[in-house]
Design an enzyme around this catalytic site. Structure first.
Site, short mmCIF file in Angstrom:
data_model
loop_
_atom_site.label_atom_id
_atom_site.label_comp_id
_atom_site.label_asym_id
_atom_site.label_seq_id
_atom_site.Cartn_x
_atom_site.Cartn_y
_atom_site.Cartn_z
N LYS A 190 5.19 -10.58 -5.28
CA LYS A 190 5.56 -11.72 -4.43
C LYS A 190 4.41 -12.04 -3.48
O LYS A 190 4.22 -11.39 -2.46
CB LYS A 190 6.83 -11.45 -3.63
CG LYS A 190 7.41 -12.77 -3.14
CD LYS A 190 8.06 -12.74 -1.80
CE LYS A 190 7.18 -12.68 -0.62
NZ LYS A 190 6.32 -13.87 -0.39
N GLY A 242 0.79 -6.50 4.84
CA GLY A 242 1.06 -7.64 5.71
C GLY A 242 1.08 -7.20 7.15
O GLY A 242 0.47 -6.19 7.52
N GLU A 264 0.73 -1.26 4.23
CA GLU A 264 -0.64 -1.52 4.70
C GLU A 264 -0.53 -2.63 5.72
O GLU A 264 -0.24 -3.78 5.36
CB GLU A 264 -1.53 -1.98 3.53
CG GLU A 264 -1.75 -0.94 2.46
CD GLU A 264 -2.69 0.16 2.90
OE1 GLU A 264 -3.27 0.08 3.99
OE2 GLU A 264 -2.82 1.13 2.14
N CYS A 298 -7.98 -7.51 7.74
CA CYS A 298 -7.21 -6.49 8.47
C CYS A 298 -8.09 -5.40 9.07
O CYS A 298 -7.83 -4.93 10.15
CB CYS A 298 -6.20 -5.86 7.51
SG CYS A 298 -6.98 -5.33 5.98
N GLU A 396 -3.85 -8.13 17.45
CA GLU A 396 -4.60 -8.60 16.29
C GLU A 396 -4.66 -10.14 16.33
O GLU A 396 -3.63 -10.80 16.31
CB GLU A 396 -3.89 -8.14 15.01
CG GLU A 396 -4.70 -8.43 13.77
CD GLU A 396 -3.99 -8.00 12.49
OE1 GLU A 396 -2.79 -8.28 12.36
OE2 GLU A 396 -4.65 -7.40 11.63
P1 NAD Z 1 3.14 -11.30 6.84
O1 NAD Z 1 3.62 -9.95 7.22
O2 NAD Z 1 3.65 -12.46 7.59
O3 NAD Z 1 3.45 -11.59 5.29
C1 NAD Z 1 3.01 -10.72 4.26
C2 NAD Z 1 3.92 -10.91 3.05
O4 NAD Z 1 5.24 -10.48 3.38
C3 NAD Z 1 4.08 -12.34 2.58
O5 NAD Z 1 4.19 -12.34 1.17
C4 NAD Z 1 5.39 -12.77 3.22
O6 NAD Z 1 6.04 -13.83 2.53
C5 NAD Z 1 6.20 -11.50 3.13
N1 NAD Z 1 7.25 -11.35 4.14
C6 NAD Z 1 7.32 -11.91 5.36
N2 NAD Z 1 8.44 -11.48 6.00
C7 NAD Z 1 9.06 -10.63 5.16
C8 NAD Z 1 10.24 -9.83 5.27
N3 NAD Z 1 10.98 -9.84 6.36
N4 NAD Z 1 10.57 -9.03 4.24
C9 NAD Z 1 9.80 -8.98 3.12
N5 NAD Z 1 8.68 -9.73 2.95
C10 NAD Z 1 8.30 -10.53 3.98
O7 NAD Z 1 1.54 -11.20 6.92
P2 NAD Z 1 0.46 -12.33 6.65
O8 NAD Z 1 0.39 -13.21 7.84
O9 NAD Z 1 0.66 -12.93 5.32
O10 NAD Z 1 -0.87 -11.44 6.56
C11 NAD Z 1 -1.63 -11.08 7.65
C12 NAD Z 1 -1.30 -9.67 8.10
O11 NAD Z 1 -1.49 -8.76 7.02
C13 NAD Z 1 -2.20 -9.19 9.20
O12 NAD Z 1 -1.43 -8.48 10.15
C14 NAD Z 1 -3.15 -8.24 8.50
O13 NAD Z 1 -3.74 -7.25 9.32
C15 NAD Z 1 -2.26 -7.64 7.47
N6 NAD Z 1 -3.07 -7.09 6.38
C16 NAD Z 1 -3.16 -5.73 6.24
C17 NAD Z 1 -3.98 -5.19 5.25
C18 NAD Z 1 -4.14 -3.70 5.06
O14 NAD Z 1 -4.68 -3.31 4.04
N7 NAD Z 1 -3.67 -2.87 5.96
C19 NAD Z 1 -4.68 -6.04 4.41
C20 NAD Z 1 -4.56 -7.41 4.58
C21 NAD Z 1 -3.74 -7.93 5.56
#
Ligand code: NAD
Length: 489
Positions: A190, A242, A264, A298, A396
């Protein structure tokens, strides 16, 4: 493919009307569509159907059938799965340029970055896990301590839900897909709604590689569908990348269900510039460590820790780095800093710049206004005289905004680096590799680089504290997709 969007040119709308489920393009349950826009121009790039709960049920059921097929994927010899992973890698290689363009168009990643990451890492990580799966035994016999012997048998977990963000959509998907598939699991992916068109291209590669039906299924909806998958009774493991806030929600739900989860999450890493560091000769690596993908990374080292006796020099260096960066359309090969992924995210980054000014940090260059009429651009922004306890140093921002913080002596540098809720990445810059390694070992973080930062497929990648749980990559990443089964003989 039912709705093949033709070969890409930058201003052509890529319209899809089906979803890739069970090895075929299926009509979605709903007529609603997600519109995907270009981060550089704000124009429509394409459309994907909205996936509903019914589509998610179909995807999970297809993955379950593929997993339980008595002669299917999970029962194959690792060698046979490795061959399939290599075929998928070849198909992705054949779509490299198109993949780089699609990702960059959607999320603003400079195309010079996406060609090296989004278009290259997936095939690389597939080949790494194909080789690892062939080498690592799935069972081992251990002499018993009490009696007999024990046969330790590694089996796949089942159906994996892979939920990924938009910033490195393909790279991060394959950090999950490659080990999950190598171990014999089947997957429902997803992605974020900001980056869907690249997943349609991935689906084409999956079909062309002859991956069996149901082994990889792709959905296209936002957070509600993600939450639905997390709690779905047909899912055996959740692998999430995320934000920390969403990671906490998922961990709570997974806890109730006692469902394995890998998280992650976010970061606020430190670049520790030691008093003997060379800046000019490391310019490119320093840029990558802190500003890769417009700061939408990230692991970015966004807190720059500078020794007090070189503070002015470090500030001048970053000022020149920011002002010398080419800011522009993500699809222009000369671009070093592209736009933010969306208007909403641009507004969030700008609000942090305003907060930094209001909190009394010195704005060295950049600022809340943009030089671009279209697209979601933010000027590379450098703050000096930043207090590590301030919002811009603790939260962040996920954009091209760096905070330079002064320190006195190595111990204080380590203390400031560790004074963070997060612990994902980080860097140490020094001409003395031994001294740098000694300092790197004291930073509370899952990963850290010396004079550069780049995760390696062979080493476990992940975070500590609020940056996550579990590890991806390396043999440790494979183990997260395996169940241990001990047979006492
Ligand atoms: P996000 O958490 O808003 O969304 C990530 C994914 O989760 C998307 O597919 C979203 O649709 C889904 N999602 C959102 N709410 C959900 C829920 N309640 N239950 C299940 N799925 C849900 O993050 P974003 O804005 O897309 O990405 C940026 C974030 O990701 C930043 O905080 C970044 O640091 C982090 N990130 C971490 C890594 C790592 O390797 N640690 C890598 C890349 C990004």
């Amino acid at each position: 493919m039912a709705n093949a969007a033709p070969a890409n040119t930058t201003n052509e709308v890529l319209a899809y009307d089906s979803l890739f489920i069970n090895g075929e393009w299926r009509k979605p349950a709903s007529q609603d569509t997600v519109v995907v826009t270009s981060a550089s121009t704000g124009q429509i790039m394409g459309r994907m159907p909205v996936s509903t709960h019914a589509d998610a049920d179909a995807a999970v059921a297809a993955a379950r059938r593929a997993f339980t097929d008595p002669t299917g994927w999970a029962t194959w010899e690792p060698r046979q799965r490795a061959r399939a992973l290599r075929r998928l890698a070849d198909e992705l290689d054949a779509r490299k340029d198109e993949m780089a363009r699609r990702v960059s168009g959607q999320n603003g990643m400079p195309v010079s970055t996406s060609i090296n990451f989004e278009a290259a890492v997936p095939a690389g990580v597939l080949r790494y896990y194909a080789a690892l799966a062939e080498q690592l035994p799935v069972e081992e016999t251990r002499p018993g301590v009490l009696r007999g012997t024990s046969l330790v048998h590694r089996t796949p977990l089942g159906v994996v839900a892979a939920i990924v963000p938009w910033n490195f959509p393909q790279t991060l998907t394959f950090f999950k897909l490659a080990p999950a598939l190598a171990a014999g699991n089947t997957v429902v992916v997803k992605p974020s709604t900001e980056t869907l068109l690249d997943f349609a291209l991935l689906a084409q590669a999956v079909a062309a590689a002859g991956i069996p039906a149901g082994v990889i299924n792709i959905l296209s909806s936002g957070r509600g569908l993600g939450a639905y998958l997390v709690g779905h009774p047909g899912v055996d493991k959740i692998s999430f990348t995320g934000s920390t806030a969403v990671g906490r929600e998922i961990a709570g739900r997974a806890g109730q269900l006692l469902r394995p989860v890998t998280l992650e999450l976010g970061g606020k890493s430190a670049a520790i510039i030691l008093d003997d560091a060379e800046l000019e000769s490391n310019t490119e690596e320093l840029f990558i460590a802190s500003l890769l993908n417009n700061g939408q990374t990230c692991f970015a080292s966004t807190r720059i820790l500078a020794p007090r006796n070189r503070y002015t020099e470090v500030v001048e260096f970053y000022k020149a780095l920011a002002e010398g960066s080419v800011v522009g359309d993500a699809l222009d090969p000369a671009t070093q800093i592209g736009p933010m992924v969306s208007a909403g995210h641009r507004d969030k980054v700008v609000s942090y710049i305003e907060r930094g000014i209001a909190d009394g940090a010195t704005l060295v260059t950049g600022g809340p206004t943009s030089d671009h009429e279209n697209g979601w651009f933010v000027r590379p922004t450098i703050f000096a005289d930043v207090d590590n306890s301030s919002a811009i140093a603790q939260e962040e921002i996920f954009g091209p905004v760096l905070s330079i913080i002064a320190y006195e002596g190595d111990d204080e540098a380590i203390r400031i680096a560790n004074d963070s809720e997060f612990g994902l990445g980080g860097t140490v810059w020094s001409t003395d590799a031994e001294r740098a390694a000694l300092i790197a070992k004291q930073v509370q973080t899952g990963t850290i680089g010396i004079n550069h930062y780049l995760p390696d497929f062979a080493a476990p990648y992940g975070g500590v504290k609020s940056s996550g749980m579990g590890r991806e990559l390396g043999p440790e990443g494979l183990a997260h997709y395996q169940q241990l089964h001990s047979i006492y003989i």
